[in-house]
Scaffold this motif. Structure first.
Motif, short mmCIF file in Angstrom:
data_model
loop_
_atom_site.label_atom_id
_atom_site.label_comp_id
_atom_site.label_asym_id
_atom_site.label_seq_id
_atom_site.Cartn_x
_atom_site.Cartn_y
_atom_site.Cartn_z
N PHE A 48 17.67 41.27 19.01
CA PHE A 48 17.73 42.04 20.26
C PHE A 48 17.06 41.29 21.40
CE2 PHE A 48 18.55 45.69 17.39
CZ PHE A 48 19.71 46.14 18.01
N SER A 49 16.14 40.40 21.07
CA SER A 49 15.54 39.56 22.11
C SER A 49 16.59 38.63 22.71
CB SER A 49 14.39 38.74 21.53
OG SER A 49 13.87 37.84 22.49
N ILE A 50 17.46 38.08 21.87
CA ILE A 50 18.55 37.22 22.36
C ILE A 50 19.49 38.02 23.24
CG2 ILE A 50 20.59 35.90 21.67
CD1 ILE A 50 19.06 35.10 19.13
N LEU A 51 19.88 39.21 22.78
CA LEU A 51 20.80 40.04 23.56
C LEU A 51 20.19 40.45 24.89
CD1 LEU A 51 22.43 42.33 20.85
CD2 LEU A 51 23.33 40.23 21.87
N GLN A 52 18.89 40.77 24.87
CA GLN A 52 18.23 41.15 26.13
C GLN A 52 18.18 39.96 27.09
OE1 GLN A 52 14.15 42.49 25.78
NE2 GLN A 52 14.29 43.64 27.69
N ALA A 53 17.93 38.77 26.54
CA ALA A 53 17.83 37.58 27.38
C ALA A 53 19.15 37.25 28.05
CB ALA A 53 17.35 36.39 26.54
N VAL A 54 20.28 37.54 27.38
CA VAL A 54 21.59 37.17 27.95
C VAL A 54 22.25 38.34 28.67
CG1 VAL A 54 21.92 35.48 26.11
CG2 VAL A 54 22.94 37.74 25.87
N SER A 55 21.63 39.51 28.67
CA SER A 55 22.29 40.69 29.23
C SER A 55 22.63 40.51 30.70
CB SER A 55 21.42 41.94 29.02
OG SER A 55 20.14 41.77 29.63
N VAL A 56 21.69 40.02 31.50
CA VAL A 56 21.94 39.84 32.93
C VAL A 56 23.00 38.77 33.16
CG1 VAL A 56 20.92 39.14 35.12
CG2 VAL A 56 19.66 40.66 33.60
N VAL A 57 22.91 37.67 32.41
CA VAL A 57 23.90 36.59 32.53
C VAL A 57 25.29 37.12 32.19
CG1 VAL A 57 24.66 34.40 31.54
CG2 VAL A 57 22.25 34.75 32.11
N ALA A 58 25.39 37.92 31.14
CA ALA A 58 26.69 38.45 30.75
C ALA A 58 27.26 39.39 31.81
CB ALA A 58 26.58 39.19 29.41
N ILE A 59 26.40 40.22 32.39
CA ILE A 59 26.86 41.16 33.44
C ILE A 59 27.36 40.39 34.65
CG2 ILE A 59 26.08 42.90 35.09
CD1 ILE A 59 24.19 43.92 32.84
N LEU A 60 26.60 39.37 35.09
CA LEU A 60 27.06 38.55 36.21
C LEU A 60 28.33 37.79 35.84
CD1 LEU A 60 24.19 39.23 37.30
CD2 LEU A 60 24.12 36.89 38.20
N GLY A 61 28.38 37.33 34.58
CA GLY A 61 29.55 36.59 34.12
C GLY A 61 30.81 37.44 34.14
N VAL A 62 30.68 38.73 33.84
CA VAL A 62 31.84 39.63 33.91
C VAL A 62 32.35 39.71 35.35
CG1 VAL A 62 32.60 42.03 33.69
CG2 VAL A 62 31.21 40.98 31.88
N GLY A 63 31.43 39.75 36.32
CA GLY A 63 31.85 39.74 37.71
C GLY A 63 32.58 38.47 38.08
N VAL A 64 32.06 37.32 37.63
CA VAL A 64 32.75 36.05 37.87
C VAL A 64 34.13 36.06 37.23
CG1 VAL A 64 32.68 33.56 37.44
CG2 VAL A 64 30.59 34.76 38.09
N THR A 65 34.23 36.65 36.04
CA THR A 65 35.49 36.73 35.31
C THR A 65 36.54 37.51 36.11
OG1 THR A 65 34.37 36.60 33.18
CG2 THR A 65 36.59 37.54 33.19
N VAL A 66 36.12 38.60 36.74
CA VAL A 66 37.06 39.40 37.53
C VAL A 66 37.62 38.57 38.68
CG1 VAL A 66 37.30 41.43 39.01
CG2 VAL A 66 35.98 41.58 36.90
N THR A 67 36.75 37.82 39.37
CA THR A 67 37.24 37.00 40.48
C THR A 67 38.12 35.86 39.98
OG1 THR A 67 35.23 35.63 40.51
CG2 THR A 67 35.27 37.57 41.92
#
Length: 337
Positions: A48-67
């Motif tokens: 869960f430490s790994i998932l927490q560390a990448v959570s913000v990156v993944a959320i921003l990455g989803v936004g980049v994916t949409v564009t």
């Protein structure tokens, strides 16, 4: 009776299998290797430490994916997230707003920045990379002006000489620090919710299909009746909103407005989105691939850290993985043809 030999798998099919499952197989190999080298790697807390560390990156990455799906590219997501950290801190510490008001204000700010990006691109005809790069520099400087270039914390001295009377609303910390059932961090839950909603939106609805149609051929999509300008505006507004959400999570985690909080978010989120091209041989921007890409990088960096690898090698490793993943996806596809 003689046995009939099984037909050989064509070379093109073998290459397709390698492209489709290579990145997932490599992720499994990494997990097994790190587990053998360091048994604590697969503990629940570290998972869960790994998932927490990448959570913000993944959320921003989803936004980049949409564009990306709409044929664009948002380079301002890191600066939007960093500006959101500062804006959230300023709203509570200086303006003395509550958690709910601050969250609403910052999300609206992110959407407004996305709208500004979209208008620069759609109305003025500025190329996506140039418009969002300019916005990145604009926000990087603008976020420092209200505080004179200083980080924001309770009791800070403002540029006019007065003392900030507010403080972080304790309810705000739920977004970054609370663990459900004392195990699952809230940022991980938010990441999962964003991934699920946007996966469904992009893969199972007409809205998502139009995005991909615009990215594939905007002129053809326009001639088919799609409101291409409105969709491209929506793509950047969604990207800005998700970047603001990521910034809120960072602010709730660190508890201060750190001027350097978004330093690596752009590169990490773009890397996740681009690695997503190689996941299951999608060969296009996709939400599932982006989240797996973020987790892949998180597993890699966490494992290297647990093995005491020098910190200055991490960017090189991320770059090597990105180059390898894209070369595997597009290089093998070209040979197969």
């Amino acid at each position: 009776m003689t046995d009939i030999p099984a037909p050989a798998v064509p070379r093109r099919d073998r290459a397709a299998l390698v492209r489709r499952y290579a990145l997932v197989a490599l992720l499994v190999v990494l997990v097994v290797g790190f587990r053998l080298a360091e048994p604590a790697f697969l503990s629940t807390n570290n998972f869960f430490s790994i998932l927490q560390a990448v959570s913000v990156v993944a959320i921003l990455g989803v936004g980049v994916t949409v564009t990306l799906s709409a044929g664009g590219f948002d380079l301002s997501v890191g600066s939007v997230a960093a500006s959101s950290v500062m804006a959230a801190s300023y709203a509570m510490v200086v303006w003395q707003l509550g958690a709910g008001e601050t969250i609403g204000l910052v999300l609206a700010l992110g959407a407004a920045i996305g709208l500004a990006n979209g208008l620069l691109i759609v109305r003025l005809g500025i190329p996506d990379l140039l418009a969002t790069l300019a916005m990145m520099f604009l926000l990087a400087g603008l976020q420092l002006i209200p505080t004179g270039g200083r980080s924001i914390s309770a009791g800070m001295i403002l540029p006019d000489g007065s003392t900030a009377a507010g403080a972080y609303d304790p309810a705000f910390f739920v977004l970054g620090r609370l663990r459900l059932f004392d195990v699952v961090p809230v940022p991980v839950v938010v990441m999962a919710a964003v991934a699920l909603v946007f996966w469904f939106l992009m893969e199972r609805t007409r809205f998502g299909r139009v995005f991909y149609a615009i990215g594939g051929n905007e002129t053809a999509a326009h001639l088919a009746g799609a409101p291409t300008r409105a969709y491209r505006l929506a793509a950047y507004m969604l990207s800005g909103s998700l970047a603001a959400l990521g910034g809120l999570i960072v602010a709730a985690r660190v508890g201060r407005g750190d001027v350097s909080s978004g330093a690596s978010l752009l590169l990490d989120s773009v890397a996740a989105a681009l690695i997503g091209f190689a996941v299951l041989d999608a060969r296009r921007a996709n939400v599932l691939g982006t989240v797996i890409g973020a987790i892949f990088v998180g597993v890699l960096l966490n494992g290297l850290t647990m093995l005491n690898a020098p910190y200055y090698t991490q960017d090189f490793v991320k770059g090597a993985v990105l180059v390898g993943a894209l070369a595997l996806t597009f290089g093998l596809g070209r040979k197969a043809r």
